[in-house]
Motif scaffolding. Structure first.
Motif, PDB file in Angstrom:
ATOM      1  N   LEU A 157     -10.437 -13.543  24.065  1.00 24.43           N
ATOM      2  CA  LEU A 157      -9.034 -13.252  23.764  1.00 24.43           C
ATOM      3  C   LEU A 157      -8.886 -12.656  22.369  1.00 24.43           C
ATOM      4  O   LEU A 157      -8.109 -11.716  22.155  1.00 24.43           O
ATOM      5  N   VAL A 158      -9.607 -13.220  21.418  1.00 26.48           N
ATOM      6  CA  VAL A 158      -9.533 -12.706  20.047  1.00 26.48           C
ATOM      7  C   VAL A 158     -10.010 -11.255  19.984  1.00 26.48           C
ATOM      8  O   VAL A 158      -9.348 -10.379  19.408  1.00 26.48           O
ATOM      9  N   THR A 159     -11.168 -10.991  20.578  1.00 25.29           N
ATOM     10  CA  THR A 159     -11.697  -9.628  20.527  1.00 25.29           C
ATOM     11  C   THR A 159     -10.837  -8.656  21.331  1.00 25.29           C
ATOM     12  O   THR A 159     -10.764  -7.476  20.999  1.00 25.29           O
ATOM     13  N   ALA A 160     -10.178  -9.150  22.384  1.00 23.08           N
ATOM     14  CA  ALA A 160      -9.338  -8.278  23.203  1.00 23.08           C
ATOM     15  C   ALA A 160      -8.174  -7.701  22.423  1.00 23.08           C
ATOM     16  O   ALA A 160      -7.736  -6.574  22.676  1.00 23.08           O
ATOM     17  N   VAL A 161      -7.647  -8.456  21.461  1.00 27.15           N
ATOM     18  CA  VAL A 161      -6.527  -7.944  20.664  1.00 27.15           C
ATOM     19  C   VAL A 161      -7.011  -7.229  19.408  1.00 27.15           C
ATOM     20  O   VAL A 161      -6.205  -6.831  18.558  1.00 27.15           O
ATOM     21  N   GLY A 162      -8.335  -7.063  19.284  1.00 23.91           N
ATOM     22  CA  GLY A 162      -8.890  -6.365  18.123  1.00 23.91           C
ATOM     23  C   GLY A 162      -9.196  -7.266  16.958  1.00 23.91           C
ATOM     24  O   GLY A 162      -9.430  -6.785  15.840  1.00 23.91           O
ATOM     25  N   GLY A 163      -9.224  -8.587  17.201  1.00 23.98           N
ATOM     26  CA  GLY A 163      -9.507  -9.524  16.139  1.00 23.98           C
ATOM     27  C   GLY A 163     -10.991  -9.819  15.993  1.00 23.98           C
ATOM     28  O   GLY A 163     -11.822  -9.346  16.766  1.00 23.98           O
ATOM     29  N   ARG A 164     -11.305 -10.624  14.997  1.00 24.33           N
ATOM     30  CA  ARG A 164     -12.695 -10.991  14.688  1.00 24.33           C
ATOM     31  C   ARG A 164     -12.787 -12.508  14.662  1.00 24.33           C
ATOM     32  O   ARG A 164     -11.971 -13.180  14.025  1.00 24.33           O
ATOM     33  N   VAL A 165     -13.775 -13.053  15.338  1.00 20.89           N
ATOM     34  CA  VAL A 165     -13.953 -14.500  15.424  1.00 20.89           C
ATOM     35  C   VAL A 165     -14.698 -15.020  14.196  1.00 20.89           C
ATOM     36  O   VAL A 165     -15.757 -14.514  13.833  1.00 20.89           O
ATOM     37  N   VAL A 166     -14.122 -16.036  13.560  1.00 19.68           N
ATOM     38  CA  VAL A 166     -14.791 -16.780  12.497  1.00 19.68           C
ATOM     39  C   VAL A 166     -14.882 -18.225  12.976  1.00 19.68           C
ATOM     40  O   VAL A 166     -13.863 -18.889  13.152  1.00 19.68           O
ATOM     41  N   SER A 167     -16.084 -18.709  13.238  1.00 19.17           N
ATOM     42  CA  SER A 167     -16.257 -20.065  13.746  1.00 19.17           C
ATOM     43  C   SER A 167     -16.060 -21.083  12.624  1.00 19.17           C
ATOM     44  O   SER A 167     -16.654 -20.951  11.548  1.00 19.17           O
ATOM     45  N   VAL A 168     -15.235 -22.086  12.881  1.00 19.32           N
ATOM     46  CA  VAL A 168     -14.936 -23.125  11.887  1.00 19.32           C
ATOM     47  C   VAL A 168     -15.308 -24.481  12.487  1.00 19.32           C
ATOM     48  O   VAL A 168     -14.803 -24.844  13.550  1.00 19.32           O
ATOM     49  N   PRO A 169     -16.187 -25.250  11.839  1.00 20.19           N
ATOM     50  CA  PRO A 169     -16.537 -26.571  12.361  1.00 20.19           C
ATOM     51  C   PRO A 169     -15.305 -27.476  12.433  1.00 20.19           C
ATOM     52  O   PRO A 169     -14.407 -27.381  11.582  1.00 20.19           O
ATOM     53  N   GLU A 170     -15.289 -28.337  13.412  1.00 23.40           N
ATOM     54  CA  GLU A 170     -14.150 -29.243  13.609  1.00 23.40           C
ATOM     55  C   GLU A 170     -13.817 -30.027  12.345  1.00 23.40           C
ATOM     56  O   GLU A 170     -12.655 -30.117  11.936  1.00 23.40           O
ATOM     57  N   GLN A 171     -14.830 -30.591  11.705  1.00 20.96           N
ATOM     58  CA  GLN A 171     -14.593 -31.446  10.548  1.00 20.96           C
ATOM     59  C   GLN A 171     -14.125 -30.674   9.322  1.00 20.96           C
ATOM     60  O   GLN A 171     -13.662 -31.269   8.346  1.00 20.96           O
ATOM     61  N   ALA A 172     -14.219 -29.359   9.365  1.00 19.18           N
ATOM     62  CA  ALA A 172     -13.844 -28.540   8.206  1.00 19.18           C
ATOM     63  C   ALA A 172     -12.449 -27.936   8.322  1.00 19.18           C
ATOM     64  O   ALA A 172     -12.014 -27.230   7.407  1.00 19.18           O
TER      65      ALA A 172
END
Length: 297
Positions: A157-172
């Motif tokens: 979904l993120v890439t479909a709208v032209g966005g970039r995924v940044v993975s964030v750990p749950e605890q952070a």
């Protein structure tokens, strides 16, 4: 069918983020089939951005959708989710997502307990509630935390709208959000304070005057980090720092207190990067410590 055609999107809450997100998804080919809004303003946004969505209760939106976005304020997420769970609207395999920066997937535990998958997808972008907001999401990064089985959909979904995924750990998540707010909201606060001070001092067209400096400072910070820092703290100009604080203390004590705090942070960054020697650093620190007592608003 394509993935976009197969996934039915529901949106609960049509504020600035929900409106921009729904509009962007609809433009990318994802059917936004149902929407819940508490106000006529929200419904009007939905009709303008994703007119195919049928209005309904939060439970009805959930029942009609494969992916449900709860795009309400941070504090309202638990109550909205509780209502959906209580209504028995969730089914196994659905994805329940929110777009809060503060929270990860833990806040969606009650949905997970009923077989749903969870995702937190925070757009690292400011939106203002205008029709142009959806376009801002193209090129923006999204702080994503998701259950492993939900990651492919969230990332898609993120890439479909032209966005970039940044993975964030749950605890952070909370600290991550605090860091983003520190750099965005409070950057705006500092710029506003600068312009207010210049105006009070009779410097007209202050925004035009400082805009090139501010843009260059931001670019240097993004490119070089502490190495891009300039000014009296890096030079060790204690006399200049003391004079600044005296002037600001008379004009605006709150601004003076902010100057002390930011100067101390700047000094710490320079020292950690090995860009200021011990003697100059200590001299500046003593000026800041002495001024901190006088500049508390």
């Amino acid at each position: 069918m394509t993935v976009a055609q197969a996934l039915r999107i529901g949106i609960v809450g049509v504020g600035r983020v929900g409106s921009a997100w729904g509009t962007a998804l609809a433009a990318a080919g994802y059917p936004v089939v149902a929407v819940h809004a508490r106000s006529e303003v929200g419904l009007a946004r939905a009709r303008a951005g994703f007119p195919a969505a049928l209005p309904g209760t939060a439970a009805e939106v959930t029942d009609a959708s494969d992916v449900i976005f709860i795009t309400v304020s941070d504090d309202a997420i638990p109550d909205v989710l509780a209502g959906i769970v209580h209504a028995g609207a969730l089914r196994s395999g659905q994805i329940v997502a929110h777009m809060s920066g503060r929270y990860g997937v833990g806040i969606l535990q009650s949905a997970y307990d009923r077989g749903a998958l969870r995702a937190a997808m925070h757009p690292i972008m400011t939106v203002s509630g205008t029709a142009a907001d959806a376009n801002l999401l193209a090129g923006a990064s999204f702080g994503v935390t998701a259950d492993p089985a939900a990651e492919p959909v969230a990332h898609g979904l993120v890439t479909a709208v032209g966005g970039r995924v940044v993975s964030v750990p749950e605890q952070a998540r909370t600290a991550y959000h605090a860091a983003v707010v520190l750099g965005s909201n409070y950057l705006a606060t500092l710029v506003t304070a600068t312009l207010t001070l210049l105006d009070e001092l009779g410097v007209r067209e202050g925004a035009d005057a400082v805009a090139p400096l501010l843009r260059q400072s931001l670019e240097k910070a993004l490119e070089r980090g502490p190495a891009g820092l300039t000014g009296p703290i890096r030079r060790g100009d204690t006399g200049t720092v003391r004079a600044h604080l005296d002037a600001l203390g008379t004009l605006d004590p709150a601004a003076a207190a902010a100057y002390v705090a930011l100067a101390a942070l700047t000094l710490s960054q320079l020292e950690q990067a090995g860009l200021v020697d011990h003697e100059r650093g200590e001299a500046v620190r003593q000026v800041l410590l002495a001024s901190a007592v006088r500049t508390v608003p």
